[in-house]
Write a protein that holds these residues in place. Structure first.
Motif, PDB file in Angstrom:
ATOM      1  N   ILE A  93       0.850  -1.202   0.000  1.00  0.00           N
ATOM      2  CA  ILE A  93       0.000   0.000   0.000  1.00  0.00           C
ATOM      3  C   ILE A  93       0.885   1.253   0.000  1.00  0.00           C
ATOM      4  CG2 ILE A  93      -1.734   1.311   1.304  1.00  0.00           C
ATOM      5  CD1 ILE A  93      -2.948  -1.187   0.110  1.00  0.00           C
ATOM      6  N   MET A  94       1.940   1.204   0.822  1.00  0.00           N
ATOM      7  CA  MET A  94       2.860   2.344   0.904  1.00  0.00           C
ATOM      8  C   MET A  94       3.538   2.586  -0.454  1.00  0.00           C
ATOM      9  SD  MET A  94       3.917   4.496   3.202  1.00  0.00           S
ATOM     10  CE  MET A  94       5.087   4.918   4.440  1.00  0.00           C
ATOM     11  N   GLU A  95       3.957   1.516  -1.106  1.00  0.00           N
ATOM     12  CA  GLU A  95       4.607   1.641  -2.414  1.00  0.00           C
ATOM     13  C   GLU A  95       3.648   2.234  -3.447  1.00  0.00           C
ATOM     14  OE1 GLU A  95       6.262  -2.132  -3.618  1.00  0.00           O
ATOM     15  OE2 GLU A  95       7.515  -2.211  -1.813  1.00  0.00           O
ATOM     16  N   GLU A  96       2.416   1.736  -3.428  1.00  0.00           N
ATOM     17  CA  GLU A  96       1.416   2.232  -4.390  1.00  0.00           C
ATOM     18  C   GLU A  96       1.157   3.721  -4.159  1.00  0.00           C
ATOM     19  OE1 GLU A  96      -3.261   1.759  -5.254  1.00  0.00           O
ATOM     20  OE2 GLU A  96      -2.221  -0.136  -4.987  1.00  0.00           O
ATOM     21  N   LEU A  97       1.063   4.091  -2.909  1.00  0.00           N
ATOM     22  CA  LEU A  97       0.845   5.499  -2.538  1.00  0.00           C
ATOM     23  C   LEU A  97       1.908   6.382  -3.199  1.00  0.00           C
ATOM     24  CD1 LEU A  97       0.447   6.559   1.232  1.00  0.00           C
ATOM     25  CD2 LEU A  97       1.795   7.873  -0.335  1.00  0.00           C
ATOM     26  N   TYR A 107       2.104  10.444  10.039  1.00  0.00           N
ATOM     27  CA  TYR A 107       1.216   9.387  10.546  1.00  0.00           C
ATOM     28  C   TYR A 107       1.393   8.093   9.750  1.00  0.00           C
ATOM     29  CZ  TYR A 107      -3.041   6.765  11.566  1.00  0.00           C
ATOM     30  OH  TYR A 107      -3.918   5.763  11.906  1.00  0.00           O
ATOM     31  N   THR A 108       1.476   8.194   8.427  1.00  0.00           N
ATOM     32  CA  THR A 108       1.636   7.002   7.573  1.00  0.00           C
ATOM     33  C   THR A 108       2.922   6.265   7.937  1.00  0.00           C
ATOM     34  OG1 THR A 108       0.848   8.489   5.799  1.00  0.00           O
ATOM     35  CG2 THR A 108       1.320   6.217   5.195  1.00  0.00           C
ATOM     36  N   TRP A 109       4.016   7.025   8.021  1.00  0.00           N
ATOM     37  CA  TRP A 109       5.305   6.412   8.370  1.00  0.00           C
ATOM     38  C   TRP A 109       5.249   5.791   9.762  1.00  0.00           C
ATOM     39  CZ3 TRP A 109       8.754   5.072   5.018  1.00  0.00           C
ATOM     40  CH2 TRP A 109       8.958   5.808   3.845  1.00  0.00           C
ATOM     41  N   ASN A 110       4.633   6.498  10.714  1.00  0.00           N
ATOM     42  CA  ASN A 110       4.541   5.962  12.079  1.00  0.00           C
ATOM     43  C   ASN A 110       3.817   4.630  12.114  1.00  0.00           C
ATOM     44  OD1 ASN A 110       5.896   8.165  13.071  1.00  0.00           O
ATOM     45  ND2 ASN A 110       4.128   9.132  14.026  1.00  0.00           N
ATOM     46  N   CYS A 111       2.753   4.510  11.314  1.00  0.00           N
ATOM     47  CA  CYS A 111       1.995   3.250  11.252  1.00  0.00           C
ATOM     48  C   CYS A 111       2.898   2.109  10.790  1.00  0.00           C
ATOM     49  CB  CYS A 111       0.814   3.373  10.285  1.00  0.00           C
ATOM     50  SG  CYS A 111      -0.486   4.482  10.852  1.00  0.00           S
ATOM     51  N   ALA A 125      12.656  -1.151  10.514  1.00  0.00           N
ATOM     52  CA  ALA A 125      12.002   0.074  10.997  1.00  0.00           C
ATOM     53  C   ALA A 125      12.961   1.265  10.892  1.00  0.00           C
ATOM     54  CB  ALA A 125      11.537  -0.103  12.447  1.00  0.00           C
ATOM     55  N   LEU A 126      14.237   1.015  11.171  1.00  0.00           N
ATOM     56  CA  LEU A 126      15.244   2.079  11.071  1.00  0.00           C
ATOM     57  C   LEU A 126      15.467   2.499   9.620  1.00  0.00           C
ATOM     58  CD1 LEU A 126      17.837   0.803  13.716  1.00  0.00           C
ATOM     59  CD2 LEU A 126      16.234   2.694  13.973  1.00  0.00           C
ATOM     60  N   VAL A 127      15.388   1.535   8.708  1.00  0.00           N
ATOM     61  CA  VAL A 127      15.482   1.844   7.270  1.00  0.00           C
ATOM     62  C   VAL A 127      14.327   2.775   6.880  1.00  0.00           C
ATOM     63  CG1 VAL A 127      15.324   0.877   4.928  1.00  0.00           C
ATOM     64  CG2 VAL A 127      16.729  -0.260   6.649  1.00  0.00           C
ATOM     65  N   CYS A 128      13.120   2.456   7.364  1.00  0.00           N
ATOM     66  CA  CYS A 128      11.938   3.298   7.093  1.00  0.00           C
ATOM     67  C   CYS A 128      12.113   4.693   7.669  1.00  0.00           C
ATOM     68  CB  CYS A 128      10.681   2.658   7.677  1.00  0.00           C
ATOM     69  SG  CYS A 128      10.009   1.359   6.662  1.00  0.00           S
ATOM     70  N   MET A 132      12.004   8.086   5.585  1.00  0.00           N
ATOM     71  CA  MET A 132      11.090   9.161   5.995  1.00  0.00           C
ATOM     72  C   MET A 132      11.817  10.508   5.996  1.00  0.00           C
ATOM     73  SD  MET A 132       9.314   9.287   9.744  1.00  0.00           S
ATOM     74  CE  MET A 132       8.051  10.471  10.189  1.00  0.00           C
ATOM     75  N   LYS A 133      13.012  10.528   6.631  1.00  0.00           N
ATOM     76  CA  LYS A 133      13.774  11.778   6.709  1.00  0.00           C
ATOM     77  C   LYS A 133      14.289  12.201   5.332  1.00  0.00           C
ATOM     78  CE  LYS A 133      16.648  11.084  10.171  1.00  0.00           C
ATOM     79  NZ  LYS A 133      17.602  11.475  11.230  1.00  0.00           N
ATOM     80  N   ASN A 134      14.695  11.222   4.519  1.00  0.00           N
ATOM     81  CA  ASN A 134      15.185  11.528   3.165  1.00  0.00           C
ATOM     82  C   ASN A 134      14.104  12.150   2.292  1.00  0.00           C
ATOM     83  OD1 ASN A 134      17.718  10.577   3.768  1.00  0.00           O
ATOM     84  ND2 ASN A 134      17.345   8.516   2.963  1.00  0.00           N
ATOM     85  N   LEU A 135      12.834  11.809   2.609  1.00  0.00           N
ATOM     86  CA  LEU A 135      11.711  12.367   1.856  1.00  0.00           C
ATOM     87  C   LEU A 135      11.180  13.661   2.496  1.00  0.00           C
ATOM     88  CD1 LEU A 135       9.868   9.030   1.027  1.00  0.00           C
ATOM     89  CD2 LEU A 135      10.877  10.586  -0.647  1.00  0.00           C
ATOM     90  N   ASN A 136      12.012  14.214   3.394  1.00  0.00           N
ATOM     91  CA  ASN A 136      11.677  15.488   4.066  1.00  0.00           C
ATOM     92  C   ASN A 136      10.378  15.429   4.867  1.00  0.00           C
ATOM     93  OD1 ASN A 136      13.978  16.904   3.094  1.00  0.00           O
ATOM     94  ND2 ASN A 136      12.972  17.088   1.104  1.00  0.00           N
ATOM     95  N   CYS A 137      10.104  14.265   5.435  1.00  0.00           N
ATOM     96  CA  CYS A 137       8.952  14.125   6.327  1.00  0.00           C
ATOM     97  C   CYS A 137       9.485  14.122   7.753  1.00  0.00           C
ATOM     98  CB  CYS A 137       8.208  12.817   6.019  1.00  0.00           C
ATOM     99  SG  CYS A 137       6.724  12.612   6.993  1.00  0.00           S
ATOM    100  N   SER A 138       9.041  15.058   8.570  1.00  0.00           N
ATOM    101  CA  SER A 138       9.610  15.227   9.911  1.00  0.00           C
ATOM    102  C   SER A 138       9.062  14.206  10.904  1.00  0.00           C
ATOM    103  CB  SER A 138       9.303  16.632  10.443  1.00  0.00           C
ATOM    104  OG  SER A 138       9.882  17.589   9.599  1.00  0.00           O
ATOM    105  N   PRO A 139       9.951  13.449  11.553  1.00  0.00           N
ATOM    106  CA  PRO A 139       9.493  12.552  12.626  1.00  0.00           C
ATOM    107  C   PRO A 139       8.935  13.378  13.783  1.00  0.00           C
ATOM    108  CG  PRO A 139      11.800  12.129  12.005  1.00  0.00           C
ATOM    109  CD  PRO A 139      11.404  13.415  11.372  1.00  0.00           C
TER     110      PRO A 139
END
Length: 206
Positions: A93-97, A107-111, A125-128, A132-139
């Motif tokens: 689902i994440m890939e399709e998104l 929220y998506t990444w946290n799930c 989980a650490l790879v994810c 997440m950070k590489n895609l400029n999404c803030s933890p």
């Protein structure tokens, strides 16, 4: 359609998912076209009560009728599949998104990260987390709490403490459970001095 959406969303939020599902079917029979909001409400409602195969069928139906699904709908499925340990499906689902040109939010990444931690796939989980950070999404504080808890569960206390320090640098406030997990982890790792300092800070912060 707006009236239907409001009632369907209300049913889903109050746990009456069957009624919401029936109303969605009635809506189609009466010639009203369900929107992304309609589908999103029912998919989320079904996912929250682990009726994931039905949620996925609706997800496919929505796409087949040309409804443009948003990050919120995809996130409902990532969360649902992740919570019951169906990690491969959550990943798909994440890939399709992302293939659709949508951007996963925090929220998506946290799930996904939470699902991996619960499955004891902490390295994944650490790879994810890095993706997440590489895609400029803030933890957020939840992201860090999930990882700190996961790393402590697999006895990687020093690595957990690195994330704790990073969380502090970001100005994010840890929850009580994260404090206790980290203090316990440091003590188990023999780092009594840091554990004691953290306990004192915890008391000072009330």
């Amino acid at each position: 359609t707006l009236a239907y959406n409001t009632v369907i969303d209300g049913f889903c939020k109050s746990g009456k998912v069957n009624k919401a599902y029936q109303l969605l079917e009635e809506m189609k029979v009466k010639g009203h076209e369900p929107t992304v909001v309609t589908y999103g409400s029912v998919i989320d409602g079904l996912a929250k009560i682990d009726r994931l195969d039905e949620a996925y069928m609706l997800f496919e139906e929505a796409k087949s009728t040309g409804v443009e699904l948003n990050v919120v709908v995809y996130s409902s499925l990532v969360d649902g599949f992740g919570k019951v340990g169906r990690i491969d499906e959550a990943y798909l689902i994440m890939e399709e998104l992302m293939q659709k040109g949508l951007t996963p939010n925090t929220y998506t990444w946290n799930c996904l990260i939470d699902a991996l931690v619960k499955a004891e796939e902490v390295d994944e989980a650490l790879v994810c987390f890095n993706s997440m950070k590489n895609l400029n999404c803030s933890p957020d504080s939840i992201t860090y709490s999930i990882l700190i808890n996961g790393l402590c569960r697999v006895q990687k206390f020093n690595k957990a403490f690195v994330f704790w320090q990073e969380m502090q640098k970001q100005g994010l406030k840890p929850k009580l459970i994260t404090y206790t997990t980290m203090i316990s982890g440091l003590a188990k790792a023999g780092n009594i001095l840091e554990a004691d300092k953290l306990f004192e800070r915890f008391k000072a912060n009330g």
